[in-house]
Design a protein around this motif. Structure first.
Motif, PDB file in Angstrom:
ATOM      1  N   ALA A   1       7.459   5.311   6.497  1.00 50.60           N
ATOM      2  CA  ALA A   1       7.697   6.676   6.143  1.00 50.60           C
ATOM      3  C   ALA A   1       8.724   6.586   5.112  1.00 50.60           C
ATOM      4  CB  ALA A   1       7.682   7.797   6.930  1.00 50.60           C
TER       5      ALA A   1
ATOM      6  N   LYS B   1       0.728  -1.255  -0.144  1.00 52.19           N
ATOM      7  CA  LYS B   1       0.125  -0.056   0.006  1.00 52.19           C
ATOM      8  C   LYS B   1       0.792   1.277   0.182  1.00 52.19           C
ATOM      9  CE  LYS B   1      -3.696   2.325   2.537  1.00 52.19           C
ATOM     10  NZ  LYS B   1      -4.566   2.294   3.781  1.00 52.19           N
ATOM     11  N   LEU B   2       0.676   2.320  -0.825  1.00 53.77           N
ATOM     12  CA  LEU B   2       1.341   3.428  -1.131  1.00 53.77           C
ATOM     13  C   LEU B   2       0.609   4.689  -0.642  1.00 53.77           C
ATOM     14  CD1 LEU B   2       3.987   4.595  -2.123  1.00 53.77           C
ATOM     15  CD2 LEU B   2       2.743   4.863  -4.176  1.00 53.77           C
ATOM     16  N   GLU B   3       0.940   5.392   0.034  1.00 52.80           N
ATOM     17  CA  GLU B   3       0.248   6.529   0.612  1.00 52.80           C
ATOM     18  C   GLU B   3       1.246   7.892   0.225  1.00 52.80           C
ATOM     19  OE1 GLU B   3      -0.534   6.677   4.794  1.00 52.80           O
ATOM     20  OE2 GLU B   3      -1.422   4.542   4.546  1.00 52.80           O
ATOM     21  N   LEU B   4       0.672   8.912  -0.563  1.00 54.19           N
ATOM     22  CA  LEU B   4       1.448   9.881  -1.190  1.00 54.19           C
ATOM     23  C   LEU B   4       1.532  10.871   0.002  1.00 54.19           C
ATOM     24  CD1 LEU B   4      -0.143  10.177  -4.897  1.00 54.19           C
ATOM     25  CD2 LEU B   4       2.118   9.104  -4.154  1.00 54.19           C
ATOM     26  N   PRO B   5       2.528  11.838  -0.201  1.00 49.87           N
ATOM     27  CA  PRO B   5       2.663  12.946   0.855  1.00 49.87           C
ATOM     28  C   PRO B   5       1.532  13.736   0.589  1.00 49.87           C
ATOM     29  CG  PRO B   5       4.675  12.466  -0.231  1.00 49.87           C
ATOM     30  CD  PRO B   5       3.807  11.855  -1.253  1.00 49.87           C
ATOM     31  N   SER B   6       1.215  14.678   1.758  1.00 49.65           N
ATOM     32  CA  SER B   6       0.199  15.874   1.820  1.00 49.65           C
ATOM     33  C   SER B   6       0.660  16.958   2.248  1.00 49.65           C
ATOM     34  CB  SER B   6      -1.018  15.198   2.551  1.00 49.65           C
ATOM     35  OG  SER B   6      -1.924  16.206   2.559  1.00 49.65           O
TER      36      SER B   6
ATOM     37  N   GLY C   1       3.056   1.304   5.099  1.00 52.11           N
ATOM     38  CA  GLY C   1       2.840   2.037   6.656  1.00 52.11           C
ATOM     39  C   GLY C   1       4.321   2.376   7.156  1.00 52.11           C
TER      40      GLY C   1
ATOM     41  N   TYR D   1       5.315  18.971   5.726  1.00 48.29           N
ATOM     42  CA  TYR D   1       4.287  17.960   4.970  1.00 48.29           C
ATOM     43  C   TYR D   1       4.028  16.783   5.820  1.00 48.29           C
ATOM     44  CZ  TYR D   1       5.722  21.142   1.094  1.00 48.29           C
ATOM     45  OH  TYR D   1       5.923  22.013   0.214  1.00 48.29           O
TER      46      TYR D   1
ATOM     47  N   GLY E   1       5.313  10.574   2.658  1.00 52.63           N
ATOM     48  CA  GLY E   1       4.525   9.467   2.138  1.00 52.63           C
ATOM     49  C   GLY E   1       4.916   8.063   2.569  1.00 52.63           C
ATOM     50  N   LYS E   2       4.265   7.325   2.679  1.00 52.10           N
ATOM     51  CA  LYS E   2       4.557   5.959   3.413  1.00 52.10           C
ATOM     52  C   LYS E   2       4.245   4.836   2.201  1.00 52.10           C
ATOM     53  CE  LYS E   2       3.006   7.444   7.752  1.00 52.10           C
ATOM     54  NZ  LYS E   2       1.967   7.458   8.991  1.00 52.10           N
ATOM     55  N   ARG E   3       4.891   3.731   2.382  1.00 53.27           N
ATOM     56  CA  ARG E   3       4.635   2.388   2.010  1.00 53.27           C
ATOM     57  C   ARG E   3       4.687   1.333   2.511  1.00 53.27           C
ATOM     58  NH1 ARG E   3       6.221   1.672  -3.486  1.00 53.27           N
ATOM     59  NH2 ARG E   3       7.408   3.526  -3.482  1.00 53.27           N
TER      60      ARG E   3
END
Length: 217
Positions: free
Chosen positions: A203, A124-129, A201, A194, A197-199
């Protein structure tokens, strides 16, 4: 000396004298010459014995025995291995009388319905914000000269956000067409905080595009 001895002596002397006379007269030589040819003629006249050819041996003629009419030929054994079906041959497929659908063997149906191995799911990939409320990031200042000149537009800054949420690198990805607006957006993006981002879970540093819009009110 007696008269008998005297006669013997005289006889011997006469014989020797006659032999000497015969030799001198050649009589003895003629006798030898006559004896030798006669012996040769006798040897030549004797027929040579020819070897008797061997008589051929008569072998007994084989007598054919009459065959008994009742004797029948022995039948040959016929192998039945080819007539037997193979143990691993698949069973014939018989159509169903009611539905008319061909029924497949149970083994084929089990193989076709077995679920295939699914590939592993990607991490699961979470982009930065940059729009989280707790970040408290201020808006970029509008340059006064740009306001007087009516400059407005959209700027996109490409920045590398580290695992700690701080911008490590930044550059202009899309220009607004005005250098003052582009530089104001670039300076603001470098100061912001910012959400990294996480991959799976965890960072990690990722590139992120931050948009800035300048609009006159």
């Amino acid at each position: 000396m007696t008269s008998r001895d005297l006669r013997i002596v005289v006889t011997v002397l006469l014989l020797h004298g006659g032999a000497l006379w015969a030799l001198q007269s050649g009589l003895l030589r003629r006798t030898v010459e006559l004896l030798v040819p006669a012996q040769v003629l006798v040897d030549m006249a004797t027929p040579m014995e020819t070897p008797t050819p061997p008589q051929p041996q008569h072998q007994p003629t084989p007598v054919a025995r009459p065959q008994t009419p009742s004797a029948a030929p022995t039948p040959m054994a016929v192998s039945t291995a080819a007539a037997q079906p193979s143990a691993i041959a698949p069973a014939p497929v018989a159509p169903s009388a009611e539905t008319g659908i061909t029924e497949r063997p149970a083994t084929t149906a089990a193989i076709s319905t077995a679920p295939s191995a699914a590939p592993p799911a990607p991490a699961k990939l979470e982009l930065p914000s940059s729009d989280a409320d707790y970040l408290n990031n201020p808006k970029p200042p509008y340059p006064p000269i740009s306001k007087r000149l009516g400059e407005q537009g959209k700027v996109v800054i490409r920045t590398l956000i580290g695992a700690d949420g701080v911008s490590q690198e930044a550059s202009i990805h899309q220009s607004s067409g005005y250098d003052r607006l582009d530089q104001a957006a670039l300076a603001t993006a470098r100061k912001w905080r910012y959400v990294p981002g996480k991959r799976a879970g965890v960072a990690e540093a990722m590139w992120f595009n931050v948009p800035f819009t300048f609009v006159l009110e």
